[in-house]
Motif scaffolding. Structure first.
Motif, short mmCIF file in Angstrom:
data_model
loop_
_atom_site.label_atom_id
_atom_site.label_comp_id
_atom_site.label_asym_id
_atom_site.label_seq_id
_atom_site.Cartn_x
_atom_site.Cartn_y
_atom_site.Cartn_z
N PRO A 263 0.81 -1.27 0.08
CA PRO A 263 0.05 0.11 0.09
C PRO A 263 0.91 1.28 0.08
CG PRO A 263 0.11 -1.06 2.08
CD PRO A 263 0.71 -1.81 1.33
N LEU A 264 1.29 1.61 -1.33
CA LEU A 264 2.30 2.72 -1.14
C LEU A 264 1.79 4.02 -0.66
CD1 LEU A 264 5.03 3.61 -2.18
CD2 LEU A 264 3.98 3.79 -4.37
N GLY A 265 0.48 4.21 -1.22
CA GLY A 265 -0.03 5.56 -0.80
C GLY A 265 0.09 5.86 0.60
N ASP A 266 -0.47 4.86 1.28
CA ASP A 266 -0.44 4.85 2.78
C ASP A 266 0.93 5.03 3.37
OD1 ASP A 266 -3.13 4.24 2.53
OD2 ASP A 266 -2.99 2.15 3.57
N TYR A 267 1.86 4.38 3.00
CA TYR A 267 3.10 4.52 3.40
C TYR A 267 3.72 5.88 3.09
CZ TYR A 267 7.89 2.92 4.57
OH TYR A 267 9.29 2.65 5.16
N SER A 268 3.61 6.20 2.03
CA SER A 268 4.08 7.54 1.47
C SER A 268 3.65 8.51 2.25
CB SER A 268 3.85 7.63 0.07
OG SER A 268 4.50 9.17 -0.37
N GLY A 269 2.14 8.34 2.55
CA GLY A 269 1.30 9.35 3.60
C GLY A 269 1.90 9.62 4.88
N ILE A 270 2.65 8.48 5.29
CA ILE A 270 3.09 8.54 6.65
C ILE A 270 4.50 8.87 6.58
CG2 ILE A 270 1.49 7.24 7.72
CD1 ILE A 270 3.34 4.90 7.96
N ARG A 271 5.11 9.33 5.60
CA ARG A 271 6.35 9.64 5.27
C ARG A 271 7.25 8.76 4.87
NH1 ARG A 271 6.22 14.87 3.57
NH2 ARG A 271 8.50 15.03 3.82
N GLY A 272 6.80 7.34 4.84
CA GLY A 272 7.57 6.11 4.50
C GLY A 272 8.53 6.39 3.27
N ARG B 1 -9.18 1.83 -6.55
CA ARG B 1 -10.36 2.44 -7.76
C ARG B 1 -10.22 3.70 -7.86
NH1 ARG B 1 -15.09 -1.68 -5.78
NH2 ARG B 1 -13.83 -1.51 -3.75
N SER B 2 -9.18 4.39 -8.08
CA SER B 2 -8.91 5.84 -7.77
C SER B 2 -7.72 6.25 -8.84
CB SER B 2 -9.05 6.43 -6.52
OG SER B 2 -8.03 7.61 -6.43
N LEU B 3 -7.59 7.39 -9.43
CA LEU B 3 -6.52 7.84 -9.98
C LEU B 3 -5.43 8.53 -9.06
CD1 LEU B 3 -8.11 7.46 -12.58
CD2 LEU B 3 -6.96 9.77 -13.28
N PHE B 4 -5.80 8.48 -7.59
CA PHE B 4 -4.76 8.77 -6.81
C PHE B 4 -3.60 8.20 -6.72
CE2 PHE B 4 -2.99 8.50 -2.37
CZ PHE B 4 -2.61 9.99 -2.27
N THR B 5 -2.47 8.46 -6.74
CA THR B 5 -1.24 7.74 -6.92
C THR B 5 -0.38 7.66 -5.76
OG1 THR B 5 -1.24 7.90 -9.32
CG2 THR B 5 1.00 7.28 -8.15
#
Ligand SMILES: [Zn+2]
Length: 469
Positions: free
Chosen positions: A318-327, A357-361
């Motif tokens: 889950p890259l978006g989640d990880y990047s979202g916590i500054r991973g 199911r979204s264009l969010f990257t």
């Protein structure tokens, strides 16, 4: 100019950490490191000394995870559809072992050279080779224990790619299971492995293209006592070396870890080591939210290998989640089934979109631009640089002059400006968009061709013919 590495360039569009410089004046010193970057032509530069580069110049990408011998398996290990066996990562691994037990040192070097050639041609200017093929095909240790790792280093030198060499400790088949006969090439006594690391540290001193690292294979292949003993000792002894291991690629691996150690793999590591930003957890696919939080807090790099993870049905990180916590994360080509910067990042982005199911990257956290291509490229550069510990990842003074020239006339890039060119490359492009590649100031790929590609491919073709006959 006085050496093949130094140069003065006028670049049409130069990637910078906070945006683009158009035009840019760039100088590289005799050692192959960036000396100056400026938006105006330095007064002491004679016109005749300046080489013009049209198009887009971006930092070379880092490939955080590779097993070069698996380049020879690409497209050759798909299971037949009429099999009665339930095919999985584990049955693929059996076929991979069968192949891994064949190459001689010379053949191994030929596979490595082709893999590295494909990497630089695709825009990877650095690679972390996770090297576990130490012994002869019959399991005997070579007189020179570094015989096989020397072949990797020679292949990297021949191609001109920056190498972080990661000799691997591998001592058992799984938690509570002794090494299997088909793993005979991988095993080294822990003290022999420690000596291999020490020799590599000495050999890489003063070499701008070779860097050492430490790679306990995984919690599957190295036991807890070894991790707490010899691995901890080396981690303390060499405080600047990166530490890589495979973590949570498969659900079964997590289950075995829970059964044998009472903790999930990421959880066990975070609890038992003073984990910091030297550590890269390759895959991390099945690390849960708490493990990812611990990784991010510690500065661990998640080493994602999209095309291999897809081929082997590993799952989606889950890259978006990880990047979202500054991973922090990087990309690797792992089995080398596909060697392409654009394709790794494209599959990574698309897998997130299919899941969400979204264009969010990715959450936008950079300053270089707001387009997803730029975000993906810059975050992969940041993680790759941290994982491989090479002085690269940005075209700024003091870094090694590793850069890629994108062809503005490539079909995927026509009419793109700097703000969207990385969208063109990642969401539409192939390696044909990569015109020239410089590593340490040397142009190793020119007009899409490496100087030694004919020789390297001839050796590779003959090697594959022998190994598959
Ligand atoms: Zn791997």
């Amino acid at each position: 100019m006085v050496s093949g590495r130094s140069g003065r360039y006028r670049v049409e569009h130069l990637h910078q950490p906070d945006g683009w410089l158009s035009p840019a004046y760039l100088s590289v010193d005799e050692r192959g490191f960036i000396d100056t970057v400026s938006g105006t032509q330095p007064a002491d530069w004679a016109e005749s000394d300046i080489e013009r580069i049209n198009g887009f110049v971006i930092p070379g990408m880092l490939n955080v995870h590779s097993h070069v011998h698996q380049r020879g398996l690409a497209g050759r290990v798909e299971p037949p559809t009429n099999t009665t066996i339930e095919e999985s990562f584990w049955t693929w691994r059996t076929r991979m072992y069968d192949f891994a037990n064949r190459p001689s040192p010379e053949e191994f070097e030929a596979l490595a050279a082709q893999a590295f050639l494909d990497m630089v041609s695709a825009g990877f200017t650095s690679v972390g080779e996770f090297h576990y093929l130490h012994n002869a095909p019959d399991g005997r240790q070579y007189d020179d224990v570094a015989e096989m790792s020397t072949r990797v280093i020679s292949a990297a030198e021949m191609v001109g790619i920056g190498l972080t060499m990661l000799p691997t400790l591998y001592t058992r088949a799984g938690i509570g299971r002794p090494l299997a006969p088909e793993q005979r090439r991988f095993i080294l006594a822990p003290d022999t492995w420690a000596q291999l690391v020490a020799d590599l540290v000495a050999a890489s001193a003063g070499n701008d293209l070779l860097y050492p690292g430490i790679a306990p294979h995984s919690l599957r292949a190295v036991d807890a006592a070894e991790l707490s003993g010899i691995v901890s000792e080396l981690v303390s002894l060499y405080p600047d070396l990166p530490v890589h291991l495979h973590v949570a690629e498969q659900i079964r691996e997590v289950e075995e870890c829970l059964a044998g150690l009472g903790k999930r793999p990421g959880e066990w590591l975070l609890n038992h080591f003073d984990i910091d930003n030297r550590w890269t957890f390759i895959h991390s696919t099945h690390c849960d939210a708490d493990e990812r939080k611990g990784m991010s807090a510690a500065g661990v790099v998640a080493g994602l290998c999209p095309t291999t993870e897809a081929e082997l049905g590993d799952g989606i990180f889950p890259l978006g989640d990880y990047s979202g916590i500054r991973g922090v994360w990087g990309i690797g080509t792992d089995s080398n089934n596909r060697i392409s910067v654009a394709e790794q990042l494209r599959l990574l982005a698309f897998s997130q979109r299919l899941t969400n199911r979204s264009l969010f990257t990715l959450p936008n956290r950079g300053t270089g631009g707001v387009q997803p291509g730029r975000q993906l490229y810059d975050q992969a550069l940041e993680g790759g640089t941290r994982a491989l510990r090479q002085p690269v990842g940005a075209i700024v003074p003091g870094r090694r002059a590793d850069f890629v020239v994108l062809d503005p006339n490539d079909a995927a890039l026509i009419s793109h400006g700097p703000d969207t060119v990385l969208d063109g490359l990642i969401f539409n492009g192939t390696s044909s968009a990569i015109r020239d590649v410089y590593v340490g100031g040397l142009r190793v790929v020119k007009d899409g061709h490496h100087l030694a590609e004919d020789v390297i491919f001839a050796r590779y073709r003959a090697t594959i013919a022998r190994l598959t006959s």
